[in-house]
Design a protein around this motif. Structure first.
Motif, PDB file in Angstrom:
ATOM      1  N   GLY A 140       0.744  -1.107   0.036  1.00 36.82           N
ATOM      2  CA  GLY A 140      -0.082  -0.079   0.017  1.00 36.82           C
ATOM      3  C   GLY A 140       0.790   1.225   0.000  1.00 36.82           C
ATOM      4  N   VAL A 141       0.405   2.402   0.599  1.00 39.22           N
ATOM      5  CA  VAL A 141       0.995   3.585   0.566  1.00 39.22           C
ATOM      6  C   VAL A 141       0.805   4.057   1.985  1.00 39.22           C
ATOM      7  N   VAL A 142       1.793   5.065   2.409  1.00 38.66           N
ATOM      8  CA  VAL A 142       1.925   5.485   3.641  1.00 38.66           C
ATOM      9  C   VAL A 142       2.059   7.000   3.352  1.00 38.66           C
ATOM     10  N   VAL A 143       1.299   7.827   4.146  1.00 41.04           N
ATOM     11  CA  VAL A 143       1.188   9.365   3.705  1.00 41.04           C
ATOM     12  C   VAL A 143       1.600   9.966   5.235  1.00 41.04           C
ATOM     13  N   GLY A 182      -8.960   3.583  -4.363  1.00 41.02           N
ATOM     14  CA  GLY A 182      -9.285   2.359  -4.171  1.00 41.02           C
ATOM     15  C   GLY A 182      -8.642   1.520  -3.074  1.00 41.02           C
ATOM     16  N   ALA A 183      -8.232   2.212  -1.927  1.00 42.16           N
ATOM     17  CA  ALA A 183      -7.648   1.731  -0.728  1.00 42.16           C
ATOM     18  C   ALA A 183      -8.946   0.726  -0.052  1.00 42.16           C
ATOM     19  N   ALA A 221      -2.389   2.779   4.170  1.00 43.41           N
ATOM     20  CA  ALA A 221      -3.529   2.411   3.505  1.00 43.41           C
ATOM     21  C   ALA A 221      -3.044   1.344   2.565  1.00 43.41           C
ATOM     22  N   ILE A 222      -3.815   0.076   2.709  1.00 39.08           N
ATOM     23  CA  ILE A 222      -3.530  -0.972   1.530  1.00 39.08           C
ATOM     24  C   ILE A 222      -4.552  -1.170   0.515  1.00 39.08           C
ATOM     25  N   GLY A 223      -3.973  -1.109  -0.727  1.00 43.41           N
ATOM     26  CA  GLY A 223      -4.952  -1.250  -1.923  1.00 43.41           C
ATOM     27  C   GLY A 223      -3.937  -1.597  -2.961  1.00 43.41           C
ATOM     28  N   PRO A 224      -4.537  -1.452  -4.378  1.00 44.22           N
ATOM     29  CA  PRO A 224      -4.018  -1.842  -5.643  1.00 44.22           C
ATOM     30  C   PRO A 224      -2.510  -1.060  -5.887  1.00 44.22           C
ATOM     31  N   ARG A 225      -1.850  -1.506  -6.652  1.00 42.50           N
ATOM     32  CA  ARG A 225      -0.732  -0.851  -7.149  1.00 42.50           C
ATOM     33  C   ARG A 225      -0.772   0.500  -7.615  1.00 42.50           C
ATOM     34  N   GLU A 228      -0.862   4.524  -5.230  1.00 41.82           N
ATOM     35  CA  GLU A 228       0.129   5.657  -5.208  1.00 41.82           C
ATOM     36  C   GLU A 228      -0.057   6.808  -6.073  1.00 41.82           C
ATOM     37  N   ARG A 229      -0.071   6.354  -7.393  1.00 41.45           N
ATOM     38  CA  ARG A 229      -0.424   7.461  -8.516  1.00 41.45           C
ATOM     39  C   ARG A 229      -1.592   7.984  -8.483  1.00 41.45           C
ATOM     40  N   ARG A 230      -2.836   7.290  -8.035  1.00 43.08           N
ATOM     41  CA  ARG A 230      -3.871   8.075  -7.983  1.00 43.08           C
ATOM     42  C   ARG A 230      -4.084   9.050  -6.620  1.00 43.08           C
ATOM     43  N   PHE A 231      -3.232   8.747  -5.707  1.00 41.97           N
ATOM     44  CA  PHE A 231      -3.163   9.661  -4.560  1.00 41.97           C
ATOM     45  C   PHE A 231      -2.492  10.869  -5.028  1.00 41.97           C
TER      46      PHE A 231
END
Length: 302
Positions: A140-143, A182-183, A221-225, A228-231
């Protein structure tokens, strides 16, 4: 005398002002002060005596106030130390109870999986993961966002308005942008978000599900690949990036492999219940008792 045929001109105002720059009244006042007899005896020493007595009284009052303040300082320090000890004790009790709750939850999950069949248990675990009541793991992604340094006033030393401070709506925008990207699961500083979660401010603190979180704030957040780009392309990321550039807020995000998000505490759900059917009461007209009908619990339906 002036010659015949020639006009005599009086000096103008500016010329007279330069010739006599001092008003005659000042000269008369100076002459009167010079002729006056200087005060002697008690008249001369009275103002000085009053000034000395006033200074002595002020010094005495300051000494009394200082002595009273220092006498009350031990009791205030003791009360403060007692409050700090109580806060630490409550925090330790809360951490102990949270660990015990997690242990009991894991034990209940093991006993439940042992009692249920494989497909039913797997379906239940999937439902827990999607609702936030189960621990999840994935990429996922970490903000990460943090307050800008507070700039103190050069004269007074007091801190001014910090426009780079993280607000509750900033965390709301980040969470909503991740959900839109999509998270599948989100947590803020270890507090898992569910469908009933709230992010709000209370004074100077930010509460997530009524639990305070302190900066720096990490939204995982855990989500699709493509998360990160969408955020990165979201309005929330552009807004925080501009605030970071203009006011010094710390803002960055990165993709992370193998994230683990904890389970949320079980929500206390409340359900609507129908009101009890009112009992008919006797009246003089007998309309309530004779009709045999009672009002609907929802206020009289058709």
């Amino acid at each position: 005398m002036t010659e015949p045929g020639k006009r005599a001109y009086a000096p103008d105002f500016l010329t007279e002002l330069f010739r006599n720059p001092l008003d005659p009244g000042y000269a008369d006042a100076a002459e009167q002060r010079r002729r006056a007899v200087p005060p002697t005896g008690w008249r001369r020493s009275a103002p000085r005596t009053v000034s000395v007595v006033t200074l002595v009284l002020l010094g005495f009052l300051l000494a009394v106030a200082y002595r009273q303040t220092m006498a009350a300082e031990p009791s205030r320090s003791e009360a403060r130390a007692g409050l700090v000890a109580q806060i630490k004790q409550r925090e330790a009790d809360n951490a102990r109870l949270t660990a015990e709750s997690d242990r009991l939850r894991d034990e209940v999950a093991r006993q439940r999986d042992a009692a249920l069949s494989g497909s039913v248990a797997a379906n239940l675990r999937n439902l827990e993961a999607s609702t936030g009541l189960g621990r999840v793991r994935g990429d996922g992604v970490v903000v990460r966002v943090a307050d800008a340094p507070t700039k103190a006033d050069a004269v007074t030393g007091a801190g001014g308005t910090n426009l780079g401070r993280v607000l509750d709506r900033d965390l709301q925008d980040v969470a909503n942008a991740l959900w839109s990207g999509g998270a599948e699961a989100i947590s803020i500083n270890g507090q898992r978000l569910t469908a009933t979660s709230t992010i709000r401010a209370a004074g100077g603190a930010i509460l997530v599900d009524f639990k305070p979180v302190i900066g720096p704030y990490e939204v995982s957040a855990i989500g699709p690949r493509q998360l990160e780009r969408r955020f990165r392309d979201s309005a929330a990321a552009r807004l925080l990036d501009s605030v970071a550039e203009e006011h010094g807020m710390s803002f960055d995000f990165r993709g992370v492999d193998d994230l683990t998000l904890p389970a949320a505490t079980e929500p206390q759900l409340r359900y609507a219940k129908p009101s009890p059917r009112p009992t008919p009461t006797s009246s003089g007209s007998g309309s309530s008792a004779g009709s045999g009908a009672s009002p609907s619990p929802l206020g009289g339906g058709r």
